[in-house]
Design a protein around this motif. Structure first.
Motif, PDB file in Angstrom:
ATOM      1  N   MET A   1      -5.882   7.260   6.361  1.00 24.22           N
ATOM      2  CA  MET A   1      -4.965   8.314   5.878  1.00 24.22           C
ATOM      3  C   MET A   1      -5.273   8.738   4.446  1.00 24.22           C
ATOM      4  O   MET A   1      -4.600   9.600   3.903  1.00 24.22           O
ATOM      5  CB  MET A   1      -3.506   7.823   5.963  1.00 24.22           C
ATOM      6  N   ASN A   2      -6.279   8.080   3.845  1.00 23.11           N
ATOM      7  CA  ASN A   2      -6.609   8.352   2.443  1.00 23.11           C
ATOM      8  C   ASN A   2      -5.396   8.147   1.532  1.00 23.11           C
ATOM      9  O   ASN A   2      -5.100   8.968   0.669  1.00 23.11           O
ATOM     10  CB  ASN A   2      -7.178   9.773   2.291  1.00 23.11           C
TER      11      ASN A   2
ATOM     12  N   TYR B   1      -6.060   1.397   7.731  1.00 21.05           N
ATOM     13  CA  TYR B   1      -5.209   2.579   7.902  1.00 21.05           C
ATOM     14  C   TYR B   1      -4.976   3.313   6.578  1.00 21.05           C
ATOM     15  O   TYR B   1      -4.747   4.523   6.568  1.00 21.05           O
ATOM     16  CB  TYR B   1      -3.878   2.192   8.565  1.00 21.05           C
TER      17      TYR B   1
ATOM     18  N   ALA C   1      -0.475   3.767  11.930  1.00 19.97           N
ATOM     19  CA  ALA C   1      -0.642   4.656  10.777  1.00 19.97           C
ATOM     20  C   ALA C   1       0.092   5.946  11.097  1.00 19.97           C
ATOM     21  O   ALA C   1      -0.193   6.583  12.115  1.00 19.97           O
ATOM     22  CB  ALA C   1      -2.124   4.921  10.533  1.00 19.97           C
TER      23      ALA C   1
ATOM     24  N   LYS D   1       2.924   9.197   3.989  1.00 16.95           N
ATOM     25  CA  LYS D   1       1.941   8.384   4.711  1.00 16.95           C
ATOM     26  C   LYS D   1       2.515   6.975   4.808  1.00 16.95           C
ATOM     27  O   LYS D   1       2.747   6.327   3.775  1.00 16.95           O
ATOM     28  CB  LYS D   1       0.616   8.346   3.936  1.00 16.95           C
TER      29      LYS D   1
ATOM     30  N   ASP E   1       1.100   9.558   9.656  1.00 12.34           N
ATOM     31  CA  ASP E   1       0.838  10.561   8.629  1.00 12.34           C
ATOM     32  C   ASP E   1       1.706  11.781   8.912  1.00 12.34           C
ATOM     33  O   ASP E   1       1.551  12.421   9.951  1.00 12.34           O
ATOM     34  CB  ASP E   1      -0.660  10.933   8.646  1.00 12.34           C
TER      35      ASP E   1
ATOM     36  N   VAL F   1      -1.406   5.663   1.040  1.00 13.78           N
ATOM     37  CA  VAL F   1      -0.195   5.184   1.718  1.00 13.78           C
ATOM     38  C   VAL F   1       0.974   5.199   0.726  1.00 13.78           C
ATOM     39  O   VAL F   1       0.793   4.875  -0.442  1.00 13.78           O
ATOM     40  CB  VAL F   1      -0.403   3.769   2.325  1.00 13.78           C
ATOM     41  N   ASP F   2       2.129   5.672   1.198  1.00 12.11           N
ATOM     42  CA  ASP F   2       3.320   5.686   0.342  1.00 12.11           C
ATOM     43  C   ASP F   2       4.226   4.494   0.614  1.00 12.11           C
ATOM     44  O   ASP F   2       4.906   4.002  -0.279  1.00 12.11           O
ATOM     45  CB  ASP F   2       4.128   6.967   0.593  1.00 12.11           C
TER      46      ASP F   2
END
Ligand code: ADP
Length: 399
Positions: free
Chosen positions: A320-321, A316, A217, A203, A219, A323-324
């Motif tokens: 996306m629940n 965002y 965003a 993500k 994903d 983020v990396d």
């Protein structure tokens, strides 16, 4: 295979010639004042001198001819003849809902690009002119279109729809399209390489911050939301564009300034953003200097920008629940350590911490987050021409 990449504007034409063996830049340049008088700056990368002179360019066809002349000339050239150029890749701004990927250009594609003209009345006609000029000068050399909007066609309805009567979408194609797709796609792929993980498992949030700015965003390698909208005016406050504002402002200003919607839209596009707020400049370097000298409006404009980016990034993360990785790119994203730091200050709640030494680096792919930062933060210089050349090669070779 050698590929010519063309980015054609109404009176300008930027180009790069790349050798896809090693993805090496052979030459780049710019035609300006096409249709007015004409000027060519051609920069071979093989040690030959730069050509920087007026050349008559009544139309884009003469401009392309001048470019090919220089690319193949003894004094300024990088190839022996035009036949060494295997394909041409064009940046095309708007592909509407017709194009979710790059495509080889034929008559049907050209007319589909023409059908998108109402959505990008300033850009698509120039892009078509560039395609036709290449056809006139280069004959049957394969040509490929790479769209700014295509990457965002993966957005779900909940992200691309506006809450207005549905028939404006079905009948008039009013929806969020998003732009800078080629850049967001490039940096996302590069980020996955830097993170050592498949793009499909990541993500990512990509912040393209230049004269125009947009956030995306991403994903699993697909764009799921982006801040620009039906046009590039939406989202963040930019150099001269206002970004998101209450639409009722338009009617209020029309009633109180005597200006019509067209004039006001022009002001919102060209005299707003950080230029409008600061009253000084659209260039972040000027604003940094002015703010340091105590100019409050310049400081406010910079604060507004960082705040808007941070709010969008937060949105965002929710979309996306998680983020990396967060990526900064384009003129401001690649160069302004203060802006990056200013944005990341808001993101402590995500476990983000920035290393000031790493953040001071410039012009190279680099991590700027500390080793213990929960989310990795990267600076990745964008390279839209390389993406266009790669897509062109893959399509022409049938990959
Ligand atoms: P475009 O969107 O036209 O491709 P760029 O991505 O080249 O634009 O970004 C241009 C902007 O980048 C400039 O207007 C300026 O605001 C910003 N910029 C470039 N270098 C710096 C820097 N060293 N510090 C701050 N901002 C910078």
């Amino acid at each position: 295979m050698k590929i010519l990449v063309i980015n054609c504007g109404s009176s300008s034409l930027k180009y790069q010639l790349l050798d896809m063996e090693g993805e090496k830049l052979l030459a780049k340049g710019l035609c300006e004042r096409i249709g007015i008088d004409g000027h060519l700056t051609h920069k071979p990368q093989n040690g030959k001198p730069t050509f920087n002179e007026d050349v008559a360019m009544p139309t884009h066809t003469e401009a392309i001819a001048a470019v090919l002349d220089k690319l193949t000339s003894a004094q300024y050239g990088v190839v022996d003849s035009m036949s060494e150029i295997g394909a041409v890749g064009h940046r095309v701004v708007h592909g509407g809902e017709k194009f979710a990927a790059s495509v080889r250009i034929d008559d049907a594609v050209l007319s589909a690009i023409s059908e998108c003209i109402p959505l990008a009345p300033l850009h698509n006609p120039a892009n078509i002119t560039g395609i036709e000029a290449c056809k006139a000068v280069m004959g049957d050399v394969p040509q490929v279109a790479v769209f700014d909007t295509a990457f965002h066609q993966s957005m779900p309805g909940k992200a691309f729809m506006y809450a207005i009567p549905y028939e404006y979408y079905t009948d008039l194609k009013v929806r969020r399209y998003g732009f800078h797709g080629t850049s967001h796609r490039y940096v996302a792929k590069r980020a996955a390489e830097m993170l050592g993980k498949p793009l499909e498992e990541l993500k990512l949030i990509s912040c393209h911050m230049g004269n125009g700015s947009s956030i995306c965003a991403i994903d699993g390698g697909r764009s799921v939301d982006t801040s620009m909208g039906f046009t590039p005016i939406a989202g963040l406050p930019m150099g001269t564009r206002c970004g998101d504002i209450d639409v009722s402002i338009l009617e209020y200003l029309a009633a109180n300034t005597g200006k019509d919607v067209k004039e006001l839209t022009n002001i919102l596009n060209k005299k707003s953003g950080v230029l409008g707020v600061s009253g000084i400049s659209s260039d972040f370097r000027d604003l940094d200097n002015a703010a340091q000298e105590g100019n409050d409006r310049a400081a406010l404009a910079l604060e507004m920008f960082c705040y808007a980016v941070a709010k969008t990034v937060g949105g965002y993360v929710a979309a996306m629940n998680g983020v990396d990785g967060i990526i900064f790119t384009a003129g401001i994203g690649e160069n302004s350590a203060d802006t990056r730091a200013g944005i990341c200050e808001y993101l402590g709640y995500l476990g983000i911490s920035i290393c000031s030494e790493r953040n001071a680096k410039r012009g190279e792919d680099t991590f700027i987050s500390t080793d213990d930062s929960r989310v990795r933060v990267m600076v990745i210089p964008t390279n839209e021409e390389l993406v266009i050349a790669r897509d062109t090669r893959d399509i022409v070779l049938g990959k």
